[in-house]
Design an enzyme around this catalytic site. Structure first.
Site, PDB file in Angstrom:
ATOM      1  CB  THR A  25      -0.930  -0.022   1.234  1.00  0.00           C
ATOM      2  OG1 THR A  25      -1.835  -1.113   1.087  1.00  0.00           O
ATOM      3  CG2 THR A  25      -1.715   1.258   1.387  1.00  0.00           C
ATOM      4  CB  THR A 104       0.532  -3.512   6.409  1.00  0.00           C
ATOM      5  OG1 THR A 104      -0.710  -3.630   5.711  1.00  0.00           O
ATOM      6  CG2 THR A 104       1.018  -2.078   6.385  1.00  0.00           C
ATOM      7  CG  ASP A 105      -2.353  -7.357   3.849  1.00  0.00           C
ATOM      8  OD1 ASP A 105      -2.736  -6.649   4.799  1.00  0.00           O
ATOM      9  OD2 ASP A 105      -2.942  -7.405   2.755  1.00  0.00           O
TER      10      ASP A 105
END
Ligand code: ASP
Length: 332
Positions: A25, A104-105
């Protein structure tokens, strides 16, 4: 080489920081300005992410795009490519630190993987964001600036993740919120520290664990592996009759693939539903390594129940990385 032009307050540097882009992101873009959900991760080149980011006076910054993906799709090929580049740059005398821009995942898995295989004596700082570049108020630039400050902090070493002003160690960090800007937490261990206005304050000492590792030998071992072991995660829950494990064993028996390991996300202190337990014992009898973790967000599996050789203080997804590396012959 990237020329930042913006000089941050703080120490003067004569070294070089290498920024490796992986996507996420932090490099995401939406077609509609301000859209915080309908964007595509991994669009903006890492070099563009650096525009306008203040860095220490005298610091040289180089950047390299290693991957450009949504980190939900991370695989061991990406990790191998990333670890190669991190190891390459850290071995350079003129390089003080590596910063990685990452989604971030799965950032916590990548952080743990890199720490396990490289145990860097220089800082490797993962920077991420919860809002894309096209958000009205993106968080990526601040997180990236903070990552540079952490990378320059005297005494910083090893793999850490920086998000929303918090610094987290690779071993402890986990994404705990789906949308908040401060999406990460370090559980019982707590964050390593905070970064604010280019200044780092530490809450506890920087982890020292296992700094002595031959990273080049570890990389050679990873590179030469014919295949990476298949390790799956199964969750213990009510009504669990072990059907998933039995299905995996059936596929293995058909020769569809080799199942090498199973991580169980047990209930509480690593307890396992009797139905799943029976299937896991069958898997173990067939040579599949079983590692018991907990589905609880906090606390360690203090003692693995009866039939299992060990429990772990790692989350299920990190335990999966640890078991994979152990099966590859890379463990403590
Ligand atoms: N799906 C995105 C990724 O992990 C989420 C993010 O970066 O926040 O790449």
């Amino acid at each position: 080489m990237f020329d930042s032009k913006n000089v941050a307050d703080g120490p003067i540097s004569s070294g070089c920081t290498v920024v490796l882009g992986m996507g996420g992101t932090i490099a995401g873009r939406a077609t509609q300005v301000g859209d915080r959900v309908g964007y595509v991760a991994g669009q903006v080149p890492v070099n563009d992410l650096l525009l306008g980011i203040p860095t220490a006076q005298g610091l040289r910054v180089e950047s390299e795009q290693v991957a450009q993906i949504d980190s939900k799709d991370m695989g061991h090929r990406h990790w191998l490519a990333l670890a190669e580049r991190v190891a390459h740059h850290l071995a350079r005398q003129d390089v003080d630190a590596v910063v990685i821009t990452h989604g971030t995942d799965t950032a916590e898995e990548t952080a743990f993987f890199l720490q396990s295989v490289l145990r860097p004596s220089k800082p490797v700082v993962i920077a991420c964001a919860m809002r894309p570049v096209t958000a009205l108020v993106p968080d990526g630039p601040q997180n990236l600036s903070d990552a540079f400050s952490v990378a320059q902090h005297p005494g910083a070493h090893g793999v850490v993740l920086v998000c929303a002003g918090w610094i987290h160690a690779a071993h402890d960090v986990a994404k705990v919120h789906t949308t908040d800007l401060n999406a990460f937490d370090s559980g019982d261990a707590g964050a390593l520290g905070r970064v604010m206005q280019h200044r780092v304050s530490c809450f506890r000492s920087w982890p020292q664990e296992g700094l002595a590792i031959d990273a080049q030998a570890a990389m050679a071992q990873l590179r030469s592996a014919e295949r990476w072991p298949r390790v799956e995660v199964v969750v213990s829950h009510t009504d669990n009759d072990g059907a998933l494990v039995k299905a995996l064993l059936a596929q293995q028996a058909l020769g569809a693939y080799a199942l090498d390991g199973l991580v169980v996300a047990g209930t509480g202190n690593g307890t396992i539903h009797e139905g799943l337990q029976a299937a896991l014992l069958e898997a173990q009898a067939q040579g599949v390594k079983v590692l018991v973790s907990s589905r609880c967000a906090r606390g360690h599996v203090r003692q693995a129940p009866g039939d299992w050789p060990e429990g772990t203080d790692l989350s299920p997804v990190k335990a999966r990385v640890a078991l994979t590396l152990a099966l590859l012959g890379l463990s403590d």
